[in-house]
Design an enzyme around this catalytic site. Structure first.
Site, PDB file in Angstrom:
ATOM      1  N   GLY A 142       1.432   6.230   2.215  1.00 40.65           N
ATOM      2  CA  GLY A 142       0.923   5.844   0.901  1.00 40.65           C
ATOM      3  C   GLY A 142       0.455   4.412   0.911  1.00 40.65           C
ATOM      4  O   GLY A 142      -0.050   3.906   1.913  1.00 40.65           O
ATOM      5  N   SER A 143       0.657   3.715  -0.191  1.00 37.69           N
ATOM      6  CA  SER A 143       0.170   2.341  -0.334  1.00 37.69           C
ATOM      7  C   SER A 143       0.698   1.439   0.779  1.00 37.69           C
ATOM      8  O   SER A 143      -0.066   0.797   1.493  1.00 37.69           O
ATOM      9  CB  SER A 143       0.579   1.788  -1.699  1.00 37.69           C
ATOM     10  OG  SER A 143       0.225   0.426  -1.816  1.00 37.69           O
ATOM     11  N   GLN A 144       2.007   1.390   0.947  1.00 36.51           N
ATOM     12  CA  GLN A 144       2.580   0.551   2.000  1.00 36.51           C
ATOM     13  C   GLN A 144       2.451   1.218   3.363  1.00 36.51           C
ATOM     14  O   GLN A 144       2.164   0.545   4.361  1.00 36.51           O
ATOM     15  CB  GLN A 144       4.053   0.255   1.699  1.00 36.51           C
ATOM     16  CG  GLN A 144       4.278  -0.686   0.530  1.00 36.51           C
ATOM     17  CD  GLN A 144       3.849  -2.114   0.808  1.00 36.51           C
ATOM     18  OE1 GLN A 144       3.752  -2.548   1.951  1.00 36.51           O
ATOM     19  NE2 GLN A 144       3.584  -2.862  -0.257  1.00 36.51           N
ATOM     20  N   SER A 194       0.785  17.659   3.936  1.00 41.15           N
ATOM     21  CA  SER A 194       0.565  16.421   3.189  1.00 41.15           C
ATOM     22  C   SER A 194      -0.927  16.125   3.065  1.00 41.15           C
ATOM     23  O   SER A 194      -1.678  16.237   4.040  1.00 41.15           O
ATOM     24  CB  SER A 194       1.258  15.248   3.878  1.00 41.15           C
ATOM     25  OG  SER A 194       0.858  14.020   3.303  1.00 41.15           O
ATOM     26  N   GLU A 236      12.552   7.757  -4.784  1.00 43.17           N
ATOM     27  CA  GLU A 236      13.201   8.977  -5.269  1.00 43.17           C
ATOM     28  C   GLU A 236      13.200  10.103  -4.243  1.00 43.17           C
ATOM     29  O   GLU A 236      13.911  11.098  -4.408  1.00 43.17           O
ATOM     30  CB  GLU A 236      12.548   9.455  -6.574  1.00 43.17           C
ATOM     31  CG  GLU A 236      11.111   9.923  -6.453  1.00 43.17           C
ATOM     32  CD  GLU A 236      10.091   8.823  -6.655  1.00 43.17           C
ATOM     33  OE1 GLU A 236       8.930   9.147  -6.954  1.00 43.17           O
ATOM     34  OE2 GLU A 236      10.464   7.623  -6.530  1.00 43.17           O
ATOM     35  N   HIS A 241      12.158  -1.430   0.849  1.00 40.92           N
ATOM     36  CA  HIS A 241      12.839  -1.774  -0.398  1.00 40.92           C
ATOM     37  C   HIS A 241      14.284  -1.327  -0.224  1.00 40.92           C
ATOM     38  O   HIS A 241      14.550  -0.290   0.397  1.00 40.92           O
ATOM     39  CB  HIS A 241      12.170  -1.053  -1.569  1.00 40.92           C
ATOM     40  CG  HIS A 241      12.806  -1.281  -2.914  1.00 40.92           C
ATOM     41  ND1 HIS A 241      13.335  -2.488  -3.287  1.00 40.92           N
ATOM     42  CD2 HIS A 241      12.987  -0.442  -3.974  1.00 40.92           C
ATOM     43  CE1 HIS A 241      13.799  -2.389  -4.545  1.00 40.92           C
ATOM     44  NE2 HIS A 241      13.617  -1.161  -4.957  1.00 40.92           N
ATOM     45  N   GLY A 284       0.205  -2.463  -0.995  1.00 35.90           N
ATOM     46  CA  GLY A 284      -0.289  -2.115   0.330  1.00 35.90           C
ATOM     47  C   GLY A 284      -1.727  -2.510   0.597  1.00 35.90           C
ATOM     48  O   GLY A 284      -2.054  -2.981   1.694  1.00 35.90           O
ATOM     49  N   ASP A 333      13.987  -7.416  -7.273  1.00 37.31           N
ATOM     50  CA  ASP A 333      12.762  -6.628  -7.319  1.00 37.31           C
ATOM     51  C   ASP A 333      12.736  -5.733  -8.552  1.00 37.31           C
ATOM     52  O   ASP A 333      11.744  -5.689  -9.284  1.00 37.31           O
ATOM     53  CB  ASP A 333      12.638  -5.785  -6.050  1.00 37.31           C
ATOM     54  CG  ASP A 333      11.296  -5.080  -5.945  1.00 37.31           C
ATOM     55  OD1 ASP A 333      10.290  -5.767  -5.682  1.00 37.31           O
ATOM     56  OD2 ASP A 333      11.248  -3.848  -6.120  1.00 37.31           O
TER      57      ASP A 333
END
Length: 337
Positions: free
Chosen positions: A28-30, A53, A86, A110, A136, A193
């Site tokens: 994904g973004s990161q 995916s 999640e 994270h 990201g 955060d």
């Protein structure tokens, strides 16, 4: 904080990743930024994604090998978990945990899952955090430009004695040591955060913007003017704060704006707002927010999705979409999935 020193390129040894396989779980973004930055830094990278995916083809098109998450974990010497918070337990228990063996380095972007007990790392495994302080697309763009997004590094478990050195090598591979890396702890990174997101960066700012917009519209002002004053121009102010700090921003705006800032700002963010911030921090520290968020996802995100839908249909969003459609200069890179 563990160390008040800021760590840069000279404090990290990228050669420690030579001969090792780094597996990134998620794209994904990161995930896409970490994978591509590491690849461009000469690191052997695998991406772990389910065969169905939607991101698998994007990753292959970018030139990285894609395998099932369990296989990626088994083949990786260093495994970075970059799926949404999640989904950490589901992915971990769905095969990734079986591939983590003593001597491996298990990384997180994270600290949520480790700090709140969603994942229990096995003994003999290094556990660390490398967290760029930016989205990201910015991590990727600044790397390509020769700079880097600053980051945080933390060590939860140092089974080999090399956890920090390897984590810093990883941070260098994605460009964070160019911008500077601060050593912290999983607890401190996670709690600050979450607080920043809820009280200031996302929750606080979005509610402040919406409240200002609605105040003007309810008073009879043109919704387009309200949008420009309360949302569009926010970027100009934030950019000045980012570049020069709050005092520098105030030096750059008009005297009228600065006087209004200094005399009226505390009436908006007063004792009640500060008390709410302390209460929010308390909920984060006690684990109340984590339990609520985990329960919401286990229940199918019904309330989460309802709130998303309600937010997307607010007048400020409807009016804003019309205005932004006429601004072809706006960079939409951040919309990358």
């Amino acid at each position: 904080m563990t160390n008040d020193k800021v760590l840069y390129d000279n404090d990290a040894d990228l050669s420690l990743l030579e001969g090792k396989t780094v597996s990134i779980i998620g794209f994904g973004s990161q995930g896409h930024a970490h994978s591509l930055n590491l690849k461009d830094s000469g690191v052997n990278v695998l991406v772990g994604l389910r065969s169905d995916s939607a991101s698998a083809e994007k990753a292959r098109a970018a030139g990285v090998e894609v395998v099932e998450p369990a296989e990626a974990a088994a083949r990786g010497d260093i495994v970075m978990l970059l799926v949404p918070d999640e989904r950490h337990r589901e992915v971990w228990e769905g095969g990734v945990s079986e591939g983590i063996v003593p001597g491996n380095l298990l990384l997180f972007g994270h600290g949520f899952s480790i700090h709140f007990g969603e994942i229990k790392a096995p003994e003999g495994v290094d556990v660390a955090l490398v967290a760029p302080k930016g989205p990201g697309h910015l991590v990727r763009r600044q790397y390509l430009e020769g700079s880097g997004v600053p980051g945080l590094v933390a060590i939860e478990q140092d089974a080999t004695g090399n956890a920090l050195a390897l984590a810093l090598a990883y941070a260098k591979g994605i460009g964070c040591t160019r911008g500077g890396v601060i050593e912290t702890s999983f607890r401190e990174e996670t709690e600050t955060d979450l607080f920043g997101e809820q009280a200031v960066l996302c929750g606080g700012v979005s509610e402040l913007v919406c409240a200002g917009y609605e105040t003007l519209v309810e008073a009879g002002y043109d919704p387009r003017l309200a949008y420009f004053e309360c949302l569009h121009e926010l970027k100009l102010i934030v950019d000045l704060m980012y570049e020069k700090g709050i005092t520098g921003m105030r030096h750059s705006i008009s005297n009228t704006a600065e006087y209004g800032d200094l005399t009226r700002g505390k009436r908006v963010i007063g004792a009640e707002s500060r008390a709410a911030m302390k209460a929010i921090l308390g909920e984060i520290q006690s684990g109340e927010f984590a339990r609520e968020f985990i329960a919401e996802n286990q229940a199918g995100q019904e309330n989460f999705n309802r709130m998303r839908e309600e937010g997307s249909t607010q007048l400020i969003e409807v009016e804003g979409a019309k205005l932004r459609s006429m601004m072809d200069w706006i960079d939409t890179e951040f919309q990358e999935s």
